[in-house]
Design an enzyme around this catalytic site. Sequence first.
Site: not given
Length: 692
Positions: A560-563
């Site tokens: 994930r981009v938030d990862d």
Amino acid sequence: MGATGHLALSAAAKTRSGGRPCAAVLGEPLPALDDAGLLVHPSADFAARALVSSAQQYREMYQRSIDDPAAFWSEIAEEFYWKQRWNPDEVCSENFDVTKGPIKIEWFKGGKTNICYNAVDRNVESGNGDKVAMYWEGNEPSQDGKLTYSELLDKVCQLANYLKSVGVGKGDAVVIYLPMLMELPIAMLACARIGAVHSVVFAGFSADALAQRIVDCKPKVVITCNAVKRGLKLIPLKDIVDTSLVESAKNGVDVGICLTYENQSALNKVDTRWKPGRDVWWQDVVPNFPTKCDVEWVDAEDPLFLLYTSGSTGKPKGVLHTTGGYMVYSATTFKHAFDYKPEDVYWCTADCGWITGHSYVTYGPLLNGASVLVFEGAPNYPDPGRCWDIVDKYGVTIFYTAPTLIRSLMRDGTEYVDRYSRKSLRVLGSVGEPINPTAWRWFYDVVGDSRCPISDTWWQTETGGFMITPLPGAWPQKPGSATFPFFSVQPVIVDEKGRELEGECSGYLCIKKSWPGAFRTLYGDQDRYETTYFKPFAGYYFSGDGCSRDKDGYHWLTGRVDDVINVSGHRIGTAEVESALVSHPKCAEAAVVGIDHEVKGQGIYAFVTLVDGVPYSDDLRKSLIMTVRSQIGAFAAPDKIHWAPGLPKTRSGKIMRRILRKIASRQLDELGDTSTLAEPGVVDQLIALSDS
């Protein structure tokens, strides 16, 4: 560059500079190299029998799906039964660009069909009524059962008739909160048969989470069972439902009927709490109804199901899938990604509470007339050999599971795998997150005896079916790569400004143009639908995932981009760091999160589970950090290694990174709901080891 522009593989790719081999063919163990360029070729025998048997055949089919998607998908859709055909001039209608008006996706609009009829009746009518539709394996190895397609149809019709008798009709919602009994897919199919919209809630969610979903979709009926056993643990599902129904009533949604299946192996009727007038025993009413039930023919764009994706905060997102496009797409992706043959016995370990259980336990396989295994138990109960015992017992040929389970079984060594033959296996599959090369190699060499291709699939709840996936007989695989796009899927990698990147690159994974299985909206929240998925990059569906494309055109999902952690300007995918850590011989599993760092902006915080019997030590901590430094670079070295006897996971195996972030940042009063965890006690263990 087209999505397949670099799919040009030659025999020359089998060696690299210095003449060292970097390729294998099915039937050969992998060379002992950790090489991103390693190619694993299908054997000539496998390719000859495959539905798509060469890169050239794939290229031609893919190009046709891009040049004329209406004709490509109409031809496939004709294989299904339609009460009324769609308008051939309006096979697909779409707007992906928020600057040009509301987002809209429609496929086969005007066509009338029914997915239950196509998944069950059609198989009976074609002469396969006596073929096993479902095998069921219970929590204990001694518990099992099966249903033929004819028997499945009878049971679906009886439940459908019951639901109609209590006022459930087309467009009404039904919440299903069941474990992996055969009654779960039966309930899904019964709803679909009468045009009702099912919302399956994973039977591991808390009462509060269940109540949220009940309040949002306002069901006429909730279907559950009194209890389930997972391993030695008893889970009182009916008690959870009772609490949720009290909570939802406080919020204005009063459900009139709670249909409860008596799961005798877990709990008897007499020990089940009961509310007369609302609660009804399944076994007391459903078997009394006729085994014939008329089909409700629905428009291709009528709703089929709601599936809620839970965020760490706020209202869950109700992903809405419709009927026609989803039916055609889930069936076609299943058929090709697993190279399905009529004699296959297929087992997907996912729960029907998740999208994988919708598309690849229930609908996709049954639409192809497959024999599906439904497993209620835990994969490590009564011992870590349970999966392979089941494979041998039923002659499983296709085994589809999650990297988390693979790594968990790796941790127990090869002893439990080697006890069993597994000779029936011919195709393996991976789902849920990027699979690190170390786990891929173990899955390939140990579980598959170096003879089974691995379909490492990338897709999402929102996409309805596979988006980027190997076709097992068509081209060489690279350990850890999802490889190439499925038919009609046009993946693009863009930079922060939404500019498409060509060739070898890394960035944000988006999709341009629609595909039949795409979700149509978020239930009751079109604004959130457009804002979350289509506004970040106008003209594209934004997946929320990062992706790299290598020089050969292979796609590598980075999480994930938030990862993605931004360390001193370096964007580092958590999956990349996790993969490096797990390549260490003493590391069984790792989960990485970002934490605030005074100097670097963000730091890297790694939770590490060691191989059984390996003690914690400062030397090992340094060795793990050096492994990351050597594989990725000094900028990716973890700032903190946190020893983890286990990781907080849902029962389906998903790592709850939200909880890890809170532990890493010492926000222990904000841990939130931990009721869905397989082992809630893991959280306290991690907190206790925070300073070790």
